[in-house]
Every structure is written in structure tokens, then in C-alpha cells.
Design a protein around this motif. Structure first.
Motif, PDB file in Angstrom:
ATOM      1  N   THR A 151       0.809  -1.216   0.000  1.00 33.08           N
ATOM      2  CA  THR A 151       0.000   0.000   0.000  1.00 33.08           C
ATOM      3  C   THR A 151       0.842   1.265   0.000  1.00 33.08           C
ATOM      4  OG1 THR A 151      -0.159  -0.207   2.411  1.00 33.08           O
ATOM      5  CG2 THR A 151      -1.999  -1.067   1.102  1.00 33.08           C
ATOM      6  N   GLY A 172       0.198   1.070  -5.194  1.00 28.33           N
ATOM      7  CA  GLY A 172      -0.024   1.470  -3.810  1.00 28.33           C
ATOM      8  C   GLY A 172      -0.467   2.923  -3.764  1.00 28.33           C
ATOM      9  N   SER A 176      -3.752   2.311   0.849  1.00 23.80           N
ATOM     10  CA  SER A 176      -4.725   1.482   0.134  1.00 23.80           C
ATOM     11  C   SER A 176      -4.128   1.071  -1.211  1.00 23.80           C
ATOM     12  CB  SER A 176      -6.042   2.237  -0.068  1.00 23.80           C
ATOM     13  OG  SER A 176      -5.829   3.409  -0.830  1.00 23.80           O
ATOM     14  N   LEU A 177      -4.927   0.405  -2.039  1.00 23.84           N
ATOM     15  CA  LEU A 177      -4.483  -0.030  -3.357  1.00 23.84           C
ATOM     16  C   LEU A 177      -5.332   0.627  -4.435  1.00 23.84           C
ATOM     17  CD1 LEU A 177      -3.919  -3.863  -2.746  1.00 23.84           C
ATOM     18  CD2 LEU A 177      -2.175  -2.073  -2.911  1.00 23.84           C
TER      19      LEU A 177
END
Length: 268
Positions: A151, A172, A176-177
Motif C-alpha cells: 500500500t 499502492g 490502500s491499493l
């Protein structure tokens, strides 16, 4: 003698009458003493009950703490057992490592493991838990290594949709992704699984990365608007697997390299 006997009877009867008449006064006189005595007994009982209550609360808190500690140990043992089974069955070349420290900042994107160059750990090695990809080794010391999470804003992972085989890149995004450039003319559905494509020298193919939680196409955009969630327990694992790079190459994966590899694969 008869006179004395008669007088004695009269005195005895008089005494009984007087005792009966004075009893209420004696009872009233004794009440303060009884009240004080009963109050002291009541207070003593209350103190005993309070002490017992405190002791029971302390014992209850101790038992709860022990149960919590046992649950943590059990969870850690299950995590370790799952990783060992995964290592034996699917990734015999991988090493199990213990996470020995992590940043106090809950948003931090790195942690330290107890394996280093003395254990043949190399910069760029992939790191996973029993669920999926966690990150990549970015710094190596003799007895420890630093792992950066997937991430991290610098992470770029060659991926593919497990259902269709369509290749893409997972980025990343500071905690989050992101699936930024998935073509709108390809198929992408909610709950699709994204796995490593193996189109690089770092990540073996087939390691779960994320699931698709939302996928929308149209509105004139050439790409999907998608949201994805990591598969791995990025911040809840105690043990991880360190997976050596393919061909033993050492490299830090960059966005430029990812784009180059993906383009070459699509041309092929």
C-alpha cells in the motif's frame, strides 16, 4: 417465722412488679448501645463485602487478561502453522520470518522482520502472509530486514485478473491499493481476484493481491473506475513468508520497470 415468710412473699411480688414496670425503661436505655453495636457489625460486613467485591473484580480482570493473552498466542500459533503449511506445499523456497517491530504510526507502510542477509534475504524479495501479498523487502541488515507494504505510494505490482487472465498493474496509494488503468473493453467484475502475473523478476505468479469491490465502466473513459481491497492482513500478521526473487535477481521494482514489462508481455 410465719410473719417473715409473709413479708418475703410480699417483697418477692413487689420486686416482680417493679422489674416489669422498669423493663421498658431498661429497653430504651439499651437501644443506643444496640444501635451502635448493630451499626458496627453492619459496617464490618459491608467492609468485608467491599473487600471481597474488589478481590473478585481483580481476579476477573486477571482472568480476562489471561484469556486475551491465550487468544493472542493461539492466533499467532494458527498464523504460524498456516504459513508453515503453505511453505511446505506451495513455496518450499520461502522462509518464515517473525515481525519484530512496526512503526508506532498506524498509517506507516513498513515493518521489520527477524531475517537478514545471513539468512539469504535480499533486497526486493516478496513478502506474504497465508492470505496474500504483503509487501517487498526494501532494506537488508545482517540479522533483520525492513519490509515496505504494497500500500506504499511507491509500490507497483504486475497483476492479472484470475478469472480472465487480463494483465494490469496494481498501485499502492498511501494506505490502500489502486487499479488505475484497467481497460474498459476488458471484463472486470465485483469480487474478481487480482493475483501477481509473474511478469517480472520479483513476484512469482499467482500470489493473491486484492479483490475488486467496485467496477464501473463507461462515461467516455477508456478505463474502469475500480476499487480494490488487499487480501493479506497487512497490519494483523505476526509471521510472514519471505519469497526469493526469480533468477536470484536483486532489484527494487519501479513504475517504469512495471510499465516496460507489461508492454512487452502484451506485445508478445
Amino acid at each position: 417465722m410465719l410473719l417473715l415468710d409473709n413479708r418475703y412473699d410480699v417483697v418477692k411480688i413487689s420486686r416482680n412488679y417493679i422489674g416489669t414496670a422498669l423493663y421498658p425503661l431498661q429497653w430504651l436505655a439499651m437501644q443506643p448501645v444496640n444501635v451502635v453495636s448493630n451499626s458496627m457489625v453492619f459496617l464490618e460486613k459491608q467492609q468485608n463485602l467491599s473487600s471481597e467485591n474488589k478481590m473478585l473484580k481483580a481476579q476477573n480482570a486477571q482472568l480476562k487478561l489471561q484469556i486475551s493473552q491465550q487468544e493472542v498466542r493461539l492466533k499467532s500459533m494458527v498464523n504460524l502453522d498456516n504459513l508453515i503449511q503453505l511453505q511446505k506445499t506451495a513455496l518450499p523456497q520461502a522462509q518464515v520470518a517473525l515481525i519484530v517491530s512496526s512503526d508506532t504510526n498506524p498509517l506507516a507502510d513498513r515493518f521489520v522482520i527477524d531475517k537478514g542477509s545471513h539468512h539469504q534475504i535480499r533486497q526486493g524479495d516478496a513478502v506474504s502472509d497465508e492470505h496474500g501479498l504483503i509487501g517487498q523487502v526494501t532494506s537488508v541488515q545482517p540479522l533483520s530486514s525492513e519490509v515496505t507494504l504494497i500500500t506504499s505510494s511507491n509500490a507497483v505490482i504486475p497483476a492479472m485478473v484470475m478469472r480472465t487472465g487480463v494483465r494490469t498493474l496494481v498501485y499502492g496509494r498511501s494506505g490502500s491499493l489502486d487499479l488505475r488503468y484497467f481497460p474498459a473493453n476488458a471484463s472486470l467484475l465485483r469480487n474478481d481476484l487480482l493475483v501477481t502475473s509473474g511478469m517480472d523478476s520479483i513476484y512469482p505468479a499467482g500470489i493473491p493481491i486484492a479483490t475488486v469491490t467496485q467496477a464501473q465502466s463507461g462515461n467516455g473513459s477508456p478505463y474502469y473506475r475500480a476499487q480494490i481491497e488487499p487480501i493479506a492482513q497487512l497490519r494483523n500478521s505476526n509471521f510472514v513468508l519471505v519469497i526469493p526473487q526469480k533468477h536470484g535477481q536483486t532489484a527494487h521494482y519501479s513504475a517504469d520497470a512495471a510499465v516496460t514489462n507489461l508492454s512487452s508481455a502484451n506485445h508478445d
